[in-house]
Enzyme design. Structure first.
Site, PDB file in Angstrom:
ATOM      1  N   CYS A 389      30.639  36.574  47.986  1.00 19.04           N
ATOM      2  CA  CYS A 389      32.080  36.745  48.192  1.00 19.04           C
ATOM      3  C   CYS A 389      32.776  36.590  46.854  1.00 19.04           C
ATOM      4  O   CYS A 389      32.338  35.802  46.017  1.00 19.04           O
ATOM      5  CB  CYS A 389      32.631  35.693  49.149  1.00 19.04           C
ATOM      6  SG  CYS A 389      32.175  35.927  50.864  1.00 19.04           S
ATOM      7  N   ILE A 390      33.851  37.325  46.664  1.00 15.91           N
ATOM      8  CA  ILE A 390      34.638  37.200  45.435  1.00 15.91           C
ATOM      9  C   ILE A 390      36.099  37.349  45.801  1.00 15.91           C
ATOM     10  O   ILE A 390      36.467  38.208  46.613  1.00 15.91           O
ATOM     11  CB  ILE A 390      34.195  38.238  44.377  1.00 15.91           C
ATOM     12  CG1 ILE A 390      34.953  38.019  43.061  1.00 15.91           C
ATOM     13  CG2 ILE A 390      34.345  39.655  44.889  1.00 15.91           C
ATOM     14  CD1 ILE A 390      34.370  38.789  41.895  1.00 15.91           C
ATOM     15  N   ARG A 398      46.347  41.155  39.933  1.00 20.17           N
ATOM     16  CA  ARG A 398      46.926  42.140  39.013  1.00 20.17           C
ATOM     17  C   ARG A 398      47.265  41.521  37.660  1.00 20.17           C
ATOM     18  O   ARG A 398      48.213  41.946  36.982  1.00 20.17           O
ATOM     19  CB  ARG A 398      48.166  42.794  39.625  1.00 20.17           C
ATOM     20  CG  ARG A 398      47.901  43.490  40.952  1.00 20.17           C
ATOM     21  CD  ARG A 398      49.106  44.238  41.443  1.00 20.17           C
ATOM     22  NE  ARG A 398      49.409  45.363  40.559  1.00 20.17           N
ATOM     23  CZ  ARG A 398      48.818  46.551  40.618  1.00 20.17           C
ATOM     24  NH1 ARG A 398      47.872  46.771  41.514  1.00 20.17           N
ATOM     25  NH2 ARG A 398      49.150  47.503  39.790  1.00 20.17           N
ATOM     26  N   GLY A 400      44.339  40.532  35.621  1.00 26.17           N
ATOM     27  CA  GLY A 400      43.080  40.589  34.887  1.00 26.17           C
ATOM     28  C   GLY A 400      42.065  39.548  35.292  1.00 26.17           C
ATOM     29  O   GLY A 400      40.943  39.547  34.773  1.00 26.17           O
ATOM     30  N   TYR A 401      42.410  38.656  36.242  1.00 24.21           N
ATOM     31  CA  TYR A 401      41.482  37.598  36.633  1.00 24.21           C
ATOM     32  C   TYR A 401      40.319  38.144  37.469  1.00 24.21           C
ATOM     33  O   TYR A 401      39.226  37.590  37.433  1.00 24.21           O
ATOM     34  CB  TYR A 401      42.206  36.509  37.408  1.00 24.21           C
ATOM     35  CG  TYR A 401      43.152  35.675  36.559  1.00 24.21           C
ATOM     36  CD1 TYR A 401      42.659  34.857  35.547  1.00 24.21           C
ATOM     37  CD2 TYR A 401      44.526  35.711  36.765  1.00 24.21           C
ATOM     38  CE1 TYR A 401      43.513  34.092  34.765  1.00 24.21           C
ATOM     39  CE2 TYR A 401      45.383  34.947  35.987  1.00 24.21           C
ATOM     40  CZ  TYR A 401      44.880  34.142  34.994  1.00 24.21           C
ATOM     41  OH  TYR A 401      45.724  33.389  34.209  1.00 24.21           O
ATOM     42  N   GLY A 402      40.562  39.211  38.225  1.00 24.36           N
ATOM     43  CA  GLY A 402      39.483  39.787  39.029  1.00 24.36           C
ATOM     44  C   GLY A 402      38.347  40.299  38.169  1.00 24.36           C
ATOM     45  O   GLY A 402      37.168  40.014  38.431  1.00 24.36           O
ATOM     46  N   LYS A 403      38.683  41.059  37.127  1.00 24.92           N
ATOM     47  CA  LYS A 403      37.646  41.558  36.208  1.00 24.92           C
ATOM     48  C   LYS A 403      36.969  40.410  35.472  1.00 24.92           C
ATOM     49  O   LYS A 403      35.780  40.476  35.149  1.00 24.92           O
ATOM     50  CB  LYS A 403      38.256  42.535  35.201  1.00 24.92           C
ATOM     51  CG  LYS A 403      38.469  43.942  35.740  1.00 24.92           C
ATOM     52  CD  LYS A 403      38.646  44.914  34.578  1.00 24.92           C
ATOM     53  CE  LYS A 403      38.959  46.305  35.115  1.00 24.92           C
ATOM     54  NZ  LYS A 403      40.309  46.400  35.687  1.00 24.92           N
ATOM     55  N   GLU A 423      27.239  41.954  47.009  1.00 29.61           N
ATOM     56  CA  GLU A 423      26.824  42.184  48.387  1.00 29.61           C
ATOM     57  C   GLU A 423      27.770  43.186  49.040  1.00 29.61           C
ATOM     58  O   GLU A 423      28.982  43.118  48.857  1.00 29.61           O
ATOM     59  CB  GLU A 423      26.834  40.854  49.148  1.00 29.61           C
ATOM     60  CG  GLU A 423      26.198  40.911  50.513  1.00 29.61           C
ATOM     61  CD  GLU A 423      26.097  39.539  51.161  1.00 29.61           C
ATOM     62  OE1 GLU A 423      26.976  39.204  51.962  1.00 29.61           O
ATOM     63  OE2 GLU A 423      25.140  38.797  50.843  1.00 29.61           O
ATOM     64  N   SER A 436      36.259  49.894  38.450  1.00 33.61           N
ATOM     65  CA  SER A 436      36.972  49.844  37.176  1.00 33.61           C
ATOM     66  C   SER A 436      36.165  49.069  36.133  1.00 33.61           C
ATOM     67  O   SER A 436      36.050  49.496  34.979  1.00 33.61           O
ATOM     68  CB  SER A 436      38.341  49.196  37.378  1.00 33.61           C
ATOM     69  OG  SER A 436      39.041  49.113  36.166  1.00 33.61           O
TER      70      SER A 436
END
Length: 533
Positions: A389-390, A398, A400-403, A423, A436
């Site tokens: 899970c992420i 929005r 930049g923390y996701g990348k 997964e 991305s």
């Protein structure tokens, strides 16, 4: 005319441009509050996070559709619900009974559920005609357009599954046309393996890139990619078998976490008595849930945590990552899963967190380490999953923390000496973030390639996978998604247009948050030895 659960009708809502629209919606629940009826609606073909309670004045009663009654099957021997018998069916039934009697297990034992055979994806099959890209939210499309700015046209070539793609896109006077190399009778093309060299071309003249379509068997997301049963090592994929009217509805109105108030998107199995509260209070350090502000204030006088439990394995500036063992810190891990379920629909919640590690990203200030997001991974994954899970919490999305979370997961895979993949299935926002990240990472490598002896640079799929720790199937699907890979004169070539290069450079200029491998202090463990648990 009374509206009941299951009815469908247009419902007024505001779109992203703040304009009125009337999408079709299904009534999931009806309640009476202070003598006024409220209806919980799910907008058909929209994400569940947009579901909401609406008032009767927002319903278009003129186009009301009542739920269809299930057709009753013909009766047999006076027993309702059975189909009429046929000689073939009777013979087949008797054969099935004989087989079952011969292979029946002993009393008290059950047969194990057969696992779905993993589908292998080869480059040749990945380059077969592609399916269309699923529609994405307009906000996501805006993000995607900043990375891939070129206008796209779609070309598909029907080929056999064991035959590589043969169409080539060229540019003549600014227009795009497709050239098919003349086929030679009796000559078989060699299928491309991942070790085969791929030449990289970079066009200096602008051109219109053709359609970026995912492969037929998209390695990112799949509607039928849900396993039939969870693995013994632990899986967080929802099997959708327990979906009912309760879990389809949001049960928490608002969550207060530190200085933020969050509006949950989905159902989360918090205790029933907390679901009637207007606000659910969480301690931002231990994530314990409390029913009132006074309870939270009393808890904070006793809570000694100012950071997530576990080991801090990364720190640069104000960003830190903590590694948390799901067995050693079970309560914190369970509370984290409860919070995450409010924003993740594709994953289910298991209270047995023992098989998982949790990596929590925090931002530091004078009051402590505040949670920004997290990802979990299995201690032992038989399918090379490096993320289960992420999630980036909504106040930090929005930015930049996701990348950064994705990049950190691959840095751990590099230290472990493995390739990894998330997964499946991914949520719509998760799929967008991963595509991305993969695109920027692979383009970064291709643009850094240098030619030897004046020849065009060459690289293999395996080399890209080893450098990035991205699984080969994800590398191939990303190259196809960007429409970079073509087959020409018996070999595969990658063509980088100026539009792709310019779009990549603009995207990288906006990407300020990066993981510094020098700041990572991580030693992988061999979890196959049970003593480590």
């Amino acid at each position: 005319m009374e509206i009941v659960e299951g009815c469908r009708l247009p419902v007024l809502r505001k779109n992203q441009e703040n304009e009125d629209e009337w999408p079709l919606a299904e009534i999931l629940s009806v309640k009476d509050t202070l003598g006024r009826k409220l209806f919980y609606v799910h907008y058909i073909d929209f994400n569940k996070r947009l579901d909401e309670w609406v008032t009767p004045d927002r319903l278009d009663m003129k186009k009301l559709q009542f739920p269809k009654k299930e057709a009753k099957t013909p009766t047999k021997n006076g027993l309702p619900g059975s189909r009429p018998s046929s000689p073939e069916r009777e013979v087949r039934k008797s054969l099935d009974l004989n087989v079952q009697a011969a292979s029946a297990p002993s009393r008290g034992k059950t047969l194990p559920t057969p696992k779905r055979k993993a589908e292998t994806v080869s480059l040749a099959s990945q380059v077969t005609p592609a399916t269309s890209v699923p529609s994405l939210p307009s906000s996501a499309e805006a993000t995607q357009a900043s990375v891939y700015p070129a206008a796209r046209e779609t070309f598909t070539t029907k080929t056999r599954e064991d035959e590589p793609l043969t169409s080539i896109t060229t540019v003549t006077n600014g227009t795009t046309r497709r050239v098919l190399p003349p086929s030679q009778p009796g000559r078989k093309r060699k299928t491309c393996g991942t070790d085969e060299m791929i030449k990289v071309f970079q066009y200096n003249s602008p051109r219109t890139t053709s359609g970026c379509l995912p492969p037929g068997e998209d390695s990112q997301d799949s509607s039928d990619g849900i396993p039939t049963a969870p693995r013994m090592t632990g899986s967080l994929v929802s099997d959708r078998s327990h979906d009912d009217i309760i879990t389809r509805m949001k049960n928490i109105d608002c969550i207060e976490l530190g200085r933020h108030r969050l509006k949950p998107w989905y159902f989360s199995p918090y205790p029933q008595e907390l679901t009637t509260l207007p606000i659910l209070y969480l301690c931002e350090f231990c994530l314990k849930y409390l029913k009132s502000l006074k309870c939270l204030q009393r808890h904070l006088t006793k809570c000694n945590l100012r950071h997530p439990p576990g080991n801090e394995i990364y720190r640069k500036g104000t960003i830190s990552f903590f590694e948390i063992d799901g067995r050693k810190n079970k309560t914190y891990s369970q509370n984290l899963c409860l919070l995450a379920k409010c924003f993740l629909d594709h994953k289910t919640l298991y209270y047995d967190t023992d098989p998982f590690l949790f990596y929590v990203m925090t931002e530091y200030d004078c009051k402590g380490f505040h949670i920004v997001g997290y990802f979990s991974k299995e201690k032992e994954s038989t399918e090379d999953y490096n993320v289960a899970c992420i999630l980036t919490l909504p106040p930090y999305q929005r930015r930049g923390y996701g990348k950064l979370l994705i990049e950190f997961s691959y840095e751990l895979s590099k230290v472990e000496g493995k390739t990894g993949t998330p997964e499946k299935p991914l949520s719509d926002l998760g799929l967008l973030s991963y595509r991305s990240y993969w695109s920027q990472t692979i383009l970064e490598i291709l643009m850094d390639l240098k030619s030897d002896n004046g020849e065009r640079p060459q690289i293999t799929i395996n080399e890209i996978s080893e450098i990035t720790s991205v699984k080969k199937e994800d590398v191939i699907s990303t190259l196809q998604y960007l429409n970079l890979i073509n087959y020409y004169k018996g070999q595969y070539i990658l063509t980088l247009s100026e539009d792709i290069v310019d779009g990549h450079e603009r995207a990288m200029q906006k990407r300020h948050l990066r993981i510094d491998p020098k700041c990572l202090h991580f030693t992988p463990k061999d979890w196959s030895k049970r003593g480590k648990w």
